[in-house]
Scaffold this motif. Structure first.
Motif, PDB file in Angstrom:
ATOM      1  N   LEU A 195     -15.044 -11.071 -11.172  1.00 58.48           N
ATOM      2  CA  LEU A 195     -14.293 -11.325  -9.943  1.00 58.48           C
ATOM      3  C   LEU A 195     -14.596 -10.264  -8.901  1.00 58.48           C
ATOM      4  N   ARG A 196     -14.625  -9.002  -9.329  1.00 59.33           N
ATOM      5  CA  ARG A 196     -14.910  -7.917  -8.387  1.00 59.33           C
ATOM      6  C   ARG A 196     -16.313  -8.051  -7.791  1.00 59.33           C
ATOM      7  N   GLU A 197     -17.290  -8.357  -8.642  1.00 60.11           N
ATOM      8  CA  GLU A 197     -18.665  -8.481  -8.155  1.00 60.11           C
ATOM      9  C   GLU A 197     -18.853  -9.725  -7.304  1.00 60.11           C
ATOM     10  N   SER A 198     -18.086 -10.762  -7.573  1.00 60.88           N
ATOM     11  CA  SER A 198     -18.107 -11.953  -6.741  1.00 60.88           C
ATOM     12  C   SER A 198     -17.595 -11.622  -5.340  1.00 60.88           C
ATOM     13  N   LEU A 199     -16.512 -10.842  -5.304  1.00 61.31           N
ATOM     14  CA  LEU A 199     -15.961 -10.408  -4.024  1.00 61.31           C
ATOM     15  C   LEU A 199     -16.935  -9.485  -3.300  1.00 61.31           C
ATOM     16  N   ARG A 200     -17.577  -8.580  -4.045  1.00 57.84           N
ATOM     17  CA  ARG A 200     -18.534  -7.649  -3.444  1.00 57.84           C
ATOM     18  C   ARG A 200     -19.716  -8.419  -2.832  1.00 57.84           C
ATOM     19  N   ARG A 201     -20.241  -9.375  -3.580  1.00 57.17           N
ATOM     20  CA  ARG A 201     -21.388 -10.137  -3.088  1.00 57.17           C
ATOM     21  C   ARG A 201     -21.019 -10.935  -1.835  1.00 57.17           C
ATOM     22  N   THR A 202     -19.821 -11.480  -1.811  1.00 59.79           N
ATOM     23  CA  THR A 202     -19.377 -12.222  -0.638  1.00 59.79           C
ATOM     24  C   THR A 202     -19.226 -11.295   0.556  1.00 59.79           C
ATOM     25  N   TYR A 203     -18.666 -10.118   0.327  1.00 55.53           N
ATOM     26  CA  TYR A 203     -18.495  -9.135   1.398  1.00 55.53           C
ATOM     27  C   TYR A 203     -19.848  -8.714   1.976  1.00 55.53           C
ATOM     28  N   GLU A 204     -20.825  -8.535   1.113  1.00 56.36           N
ATOM     29  CA  GLU A 204     -22.131  -8.041   1.552  1.00 56.36           C
ATOM     30  C   GLU A 204     -22.998  -9.128   2.201  1.00 56.36           C
ATOM     31  N   ARG A 205     -22.869 -10.372   1.706  1.00 51.85           N
ATOM     32  CA  ARG A 205     -23.790 -11.417   2.144  1.00 51.85           C
ATOM     33  C   ARG A 205     -23.168 -12.462   3.062  1.00 51.85           C
ATOM     34  N   ARG A 206     -21.889 -12.772   2.837  1.00 52.29           N
ATOM     35  CA  ARG A 206     -21.224 -13.798   3.635  1.00 52.29           C
ATOM     36  C   ARG A 206     -19.804 -13.376   3.990  1.00 52.29           C
ATOM     37  N   PRO A 207     -19.646 -12.292   4.739  1.00 53.48           N
ATOM     38  CA  PRO A 207     -18.297 -11.821   5.078  1.00 53.48           C
ATOM     39  C   PRO A 207     -17.475 -12.852   5.844  1.00 53.48           C
ATOM     40  N   ASP A 208     -18.140 -13.804   6.479  1.00 52.48           N
ATOM     41  CA  ASP A 208     -17.413 -14.842   7.207  1.00 52.48           C
ATOM     42  C   ASP A 208     -16.531 -15.682   6.293  1.00 52.48           C
ATOM     43  N   GLU A 243      -3.532  -8.482  -4.078  1.00 52.79           N
ATOM     44  CA  GLU A 243      -3.464  -7.061  -3.758  1.00 52.79           C
ATOM     45  C   GLU A 243      -4.637  -6.305  -4.376  1.00 52.79           C
ATOM     46  N   GLN A 244      -5.007  -6.677  -5.592  1.00 55.13           N
ATOM     47  CA  GLN A 244      -6.141  -6.028  -6.245  1.00 55.13           C
ATOM     48  C   GLN A 244      -7.433  -6.318  -5.505  1.00 55.13           C
ATOM     49  N   GLU A 245      -7.600  -7.533  -5.068  1.00 52.49           N
ATOM     50  CA  GLU A 245      -8.810  -7.892  -4.333  1.00 52.49           C
ATOM     51  C   GLU A 245      -8.880  -7.155  -3.001  1.00 52.49           C
ATOM     52  N   LYS A 246      -7.732  -6.952  -2.361  1.00 49.04           N
ATOM     53  CA  LYS A 246      -7.704  -6.190  -1.112  1.00 49.04           C
ATOM     54  C   LYS A 246      -8.118  -4.746  -1.351  1.00 49.04           C
ATOM     55  N   LYS A 247      -7.679  -4.180  -2.474  1.00 48.27           N
ATOM     56  CA  LYS A 247      -8.069  -2.805  -2.817  1.00 48.27           C
ATOM     57  C   LYS A 247      -9.569  -2.713  -3.034  1.00 48.27           C
ATOM     58  N   TRP A 248     -10.134  -3.686  -3.754  1.00 49.76           N
ATOM     59  CA  TRP A 248     -11.576  -3.689  -3.962  1.00 49.76           C
ATOM     60  C   TRP A 248     -12.320  -3.810  -2.637  1.00 49.76           C
ATOM     61  N   LEU A 249     -11.818  -4.665  -1.761  1.00 51.81           N
ATOM     62  CA  LEU A 249     -12.463  -4.872  -0.470  1.00 51.81           C
ATOM     63  C   LEU A 249     -12.451  -3.598   0.355  1.00 51.81           C
ATOM     64  N   ASN A 250     -11.344  -2.887   0.334  1.00 54.21           N
ATOM     65  CA  ASN A 250     -11.280  -1.595   1.031  1.00 54.21           C
ATOM     66  C   ASN A 250     -12.286  -0.609   0.447  1.00 54.21           C
ATOM     67  N   GLN A 251     -12.439  -0.654  -0.877  1.00 50.27           N
ATOM     68  CA  GLN A 251     -13.401   0.216  -1.541  1.00 50.27           C
ATOM     69  C   GLN A 251     -14.822  -0.113  -1.099  1.00 50.27           C
ATOM     70  N   GLY A 306     -14.242 -20.212  -3.110  1.00 49.45           N
ATOM     71  CA  GLY A 306     -14.156 -19.557  -1.810  1.00 49.45           C
ATOM     72  C   GLY A 306     -15.032 -18.327  -1.730  1.00 49.45           C
ATOM     73  N   LEU A 307     -15.535 -17.867  -2.875  1.00 48.65           N
ATOM     74  CA  LEU A 307     -16.395 -16.680  -2.940  1.00 48.65           C
ATOM     75  C   LEU A 307     -17.774 -17.069  -3.442  1.00 48.65           C
ATOM     76  N   LEU A 308     -18.754 -16.223  -3.171  1.00 45.31           N
ATOM     77  CA  LEU A 308     -20.062 -16.407  -3.782  1.00 45.31           C
ATOM     78  C   LEU A 308     -19.968 -16.057  -5.265  1.00 45.31           C
ATOM     79  N   SER A 350     -19.626   1.192   2.110  1.00 44.90           N
ATOM     80  CA  SER A 350     -20.574   0.770   3.145  1.00 44.90           C
ATOM     81  C   SER A 350     -20.644   1.778   4.276  1.00 44.90           C
ATOM     82  N   GLU A 351     -19.474   2.341   4.669  1.00 41.48           N
ATOM     83  CA  GLU A 351     -19.441   3.354   5.730  1.00 41.48           C
ATOM     84  C   GLU A 351     -20.156   4.620   5.303  1.00 41.48           C
ATOM     85  N   GLU A 352     -19.993   4.988   4.040  1.00 39.43           N
ATOM     86  CA  GLU A 352     -20.653   6.197   3.521  1.00 39.43           C
ATOM     87  C   GLU A 352     -22.174   6.061   3.543  1.00 39.43           C
TER      88      GLU A 352
END
Length: 249
Positions: free
Chosen positions: A210-223, A232-240, A175-177, A245-247
């Motif tokens: 796992l964290r970098e897989s989630l990061r890459r998906t967030y950056e390249r394919r957020p859909d 819960e841990q993945e949600k925390k990473w996603l918030n991070q 489900g992730l890149l 990104s906002e910063e």
């Protein structure tokens, strides 16, 4: 063994692809067999025409149903099976990794490659079982799309890949890149491999991947994250990642 039949007006396009790399090795191992048939051979008119003008007028030529129905009937009779019949079409549903995984469990597949303006509607409506597109663009014919789908399916067959875990960790399978990969040297022109990958701590390495897989998906394919169930841990990473990104902006 999986049997894959391909119906095409240009069978020569498949010669190199089916005999090279993973597909060629899979055939050598007996995991799959390929047969490419020119469905022009099944025409019944004296000029061997496979297309005609559309009723009601319009630009382009439309593939007639007769050669395709007869070609599929011949393949079915030869194989004595009920294969999945796949039409490559820009109007089909998007082909995804989950589709490749599902089709890899079949024993027999038939791919129909179109050309010209399209197919007589009786082909997709009454002959095929699945209609797929590999993207929101139009190509000259369906051969390249069929090659892409066949490659993604065959590599999932047992014993085809040297490492059976490779397919499991591919992008989209979870489900992730997929996470970033590194190899020797550890320092190349000042560009260094992350220290965690050199630590030998397999638990921490798995967490980093796992964290970098989630990061890459967030950056390249957020859909891809919209319907994905996250821990819960993945949600925390996603918030991070979102805060980072906002910063930056």
């Amino acid at each position: 063994m999986m049997k894959i039949d391909i119906l095409s007006l240009f069978p020569e396009m498949f010669e190199g692809v089916l005999n090279t790399s993973i597909l060629g090795k899979a055939a050598e191992k007996g995991a799959v067999s390929f047969k490419v048939t020119n469905f022009r051979d099944f025409t019944t008119n004296k000029h061997n025409k496979v297309d005609d003008y559309p009723f009601g007028g319009g630009a382009g030529m439309v593939l007639m149903p007769q050669p395709l129905f007869d070609a599929v009937d011949a393949v079915r009779k030869e194989e004595n099976a009920k294969p999945r019949i796949i039409l490559t079409s820009p109007q089909g549903k998007p082909f995804k990794q989950q589709d490749a995984e599902m089709l890899s469990k079949e024993s027999s597949l038939i791919f129909i490659c179109g050309h010209y303006e399209g197919f007589d509607e009786r082909v997709p409506e009454h002959l095929v079982t699945d209609e797929y597109s590999i993207g929101d663009f139009v190509m000259t014919g369906g051969e390249l799309a069929a090659m892409s789908m066949i490659d993604s399916i065959v590599r999932l067959l047992p014993g085809v890949l040297g490492n059976d875990t490779s397919a499991v960790t591919d992008s989209f399978s979870t489900g992730l890149l997929e996470h970033p990969h590194y190899t020797r040297p550890a320092d190349f022109r000042g560009m260094k491999v992350p220290d965690i990958l050199l630590s030998g701590n397999h638990e921490k390495i798995a967490e980093w991947r796992l964290r970098e897989s989630l990061r890459r998906t967030y950056e390249r394919r957020p859909d891809l994250l919209i319907d994905l169930e996250l821990s819960e841990q993945e949600k925390k990473w996603l918030n991070q990642f979102e805060c980072e990104s906002e910063e930056k902006h």
